[in-house]
Write a protein that holds these residues in place. Sequence first.
Motif: not given
Length: 208
Positions: A2, A5, A8, A160-162, A172, A177-178, A180, A195, A207
């Motif tokens: 955490k 990060i 996002i 983080i990529y959502v 990602s 990148m992580k 989500a 992830d 997250i």
Amino acid sequence: MKNTIKGILFDLDGTILNTQKMNIIPLQKLILEEFGKEISYDNLLKYCAYPGKQTIKMLGFNNIEASYDKWVKYVNEFEEGAVLYDGFNEVFKILYEKGIKIGIASSKMKKQYEIDFIPTKLDKYINCAILAEDTALHKPNPEPLLLGAKLLNLNPENIIYVGDTIADEIASKKAGMKFALASWGTIDISEITADFILNQPLDILSII
């Protein structure tokens, strides 16, 4: 994790905005008009993962620009516009207050972005928006995400990529990148390895 990060990046359609119906039904209308055939709603869902003009090309339209422009016209005339998924007003506000950098990396065209996203007033929280015209290559190529990292002035491993599609996952991973998964907008999660699996937008806050 955490503490590492710092930013996002978000996809738009199927992640922040529910635009499925407003895109698919006008596309059905366009196909019927130009090809004289009907394609079911479900059979067109897979195209939600691609940029608009790529979808038009994949479907075999002869005049890509003209057909795309007509599709956009039908989309904007459709009675149900883009709808913000519940929770994003709070999510963006809290991320901003925590000092997390926020960006958009989407295959949406700029004009449509202005129609669909700007009215949410969430743009006041974001640091960058990478849209279809901003890169030569699009997801699953990592170029849009890497440009996002550059504009956020962050290393990819701190982002983080959502998103909601397998193209988002691949981009990602290639970008370092992580990922989500926004499961609320995902049609089929069986082939996606994330992830983090998010059940609702507010889960994003857990997250970081």
